[in-house]
Design a protein around this motif. Structure first.
Motif, PDB file in Angstrom:
ATOM      1  N   SER A  21      97.345 -12.460   4.870  1.00 55.14           N
ATOM      2  CA  SER A  21      97.603 -13.570   5.782  1.00 55.14           C
ATOM      3  C   SER A  21      96.306 -13.841   6.537  1.00 55.14           C
ATOM      4  CB  SER A  21      98.734 -13.214   6.749  1.00 55.14           C
ATOM      5  OG  SER A  21      98.347 -12.135   7.591  1.00 55.14           O
ATOM      6  N   PRO A  25     105.068 -16.323   4.664  1.00 57.23           N
ATOM      7  CA  PRO A  25     104.293 -17.446   5.210  1.00 57.23           C
ATOM      8  C   PRO A  25     104.620 -17.787   6.658  1.00 57.23           C
ATOM      9  CG  PRO A  25     106.007 -18.255   3.744  1.00 57.23           C
ATOM     10  CD  PRO A  25     106.014 -16.763   3.618  1.00 57.23           C
ATOM     11  N   PRO A  70     108.531 -21.259   1.349  1.00 62.44           N
ATOM     12  CA  PRO A  70     107.489 -21.717   2.276  1.00 62.44           C
ATOM     13  C   PRO A  70     108.022 -22.483   3.478  1.00 62.44           C
ATOM     14  CG  PRO A  70     107.532 -23.098   0.322  1.00 62.44           C
ATOM     15  CD  PRO A  70     108.483 -21.975   0.058  1.00 62.44           C
ATOM     16  N   SER A  98     105.823 -26.138  -2.831  1.00 58.40           N
ATOM     17  CA  SER A  98     105.236 -26.104  -1.495  1.00 58.40           C
ATOM     18  C   SER A  98     105.811 -27.163  -0.554  1.00 58.40           C
ATOM     19  CB  SER A  98     103.719 -26.286  -1.585  1.00 58.40           C
ATOM     20  OG  SER A  98     103.404 -27.497  -2.258  1.00 58.40           O
TER      21      SER A  98
END
Length: 279
Positions: free
Chosen positions: A34, A74, A120, A171
């Motif tokens: 991350s 995420p 996501p 996404s």
């Protein structure tokens, strides 16, 4: 054995677990990160480093069998998931205080874990594929009783069910998941309608090793096979837009966000990185 004499008693200390060092070479999907952390795996352990100064933050004794997958959440920069050949998937938090257990939740899928990918949208839902030719959706905020099975990619009615080796959540269209399979096909699953679309393989039996949704297009996807075949696909029309020169031993593919239309590939053993343009 190490013996310590304390008063009139002798205590024998025996090694119960070994933390193997180094980074394993059997699974290329055991490095993830991350903005704050980066992690990689040895056979059984996970090393978490801070991206500031690259200092070791955590050393986690993760699974009793070889770790096969690592994926960072995420929406929670301190949390990540690991999958193992023992069939378990575990959620970890590397910012838990000293003395607290880093493990947040764990679930056994009773078959080796082949791929995992986070939603996501931030729903904390994890897509998991196993060697038993099944794909599951796990809302990690709830109990295992809320586990949903997606009999999408590998309906057991098929004579030769394929295994999902790669999972890619769209996404922007959070209801769509793509699976790259061991038979070379790609399957698209709509979570809401349960509709299934199949993109047939270029060469049957040559498995997909990686694929990525185009960040600048709703319908385009890059996919590569273990034999080096690379293609740009329009999934809305089930059509291959372009095939590229084969790249032997290619293992991973990635869009370059800062250079629209460009992507790069990396080979497995030599680590050669090449930059490509879609045109």
């Amino acid at each position: 054995l190490k013996h310590l004499a304390m008063g009139d008693e002798i205590y024998s200390l025996t090694q119960t677990r070994l933390h193997p060092s180094g980074c394993q070479q059997w699974h290329p999907t055991i490095v993830a990160g991350s903005d704050k952390y980066v992690a990689f795996c040895s056979t059984l352990s996970i090393y978490v480093y801070s991206t500031r100064g690259f200092e070791l933050k955590k050393l986690i004794d993760a699974h009793p069998k070889c770790i096969s997958f690592l994926s960072w959440c995420p929406s929670q920069p301190s949390r990540f998931a690991s999958g193992s050949l023992d069939g378990s998937v575990t959620i970890w938090d590397c910012e838990n205080k000293e003395g607290e257990n880093e493990m947040i939740a764990t679930l056994n899928f009773c078959s080796s874990v082949c791929a995992i990918d986070w939603d996501p949208s931030g729903s904390m839902t994890l897509a998991v594929s196993t060697k038993s030719s099944s794909i599951f959706l796990w809302d990690t905020r709830k109990s295992s009783s809320d586990l949903k099975s997606m009999e999408l990619a590998h309906a057991r009615k098929e004579a030769d069910p394929a295994i999902a080796l790669v999972l890619r959540w769209h996404s922007t269209d959070y209801q769509t998941i793509a699976s790259g399979n061991s038979d070379g096909s790609i399957r698209l699953f709509d979570i809401a309608t349960k509709a299934l679309e199949k993109i047939p393989p270029i060469e049957k039996g040559v498995s997909i090793c990686d694929m990525q949704w185009d960040p600048n297009s709703q319908d385009y996807m890059l996919a590569c096979n273990i034999n080096g075949a690379i293609r740009l696909i329009d999934v809305s029309r089930n059509e291959i837009i372009r095939s590229y020169e084969r790249e032997p031993k290619v293992q991973s593919i990635c869009w370059m966000d800062w250079a629209p239309g460009n992507f790069c590939t990396c080979t497995l053993r030599t680590g050669v990185v090449k930059v490509w343009n879609v045109s």
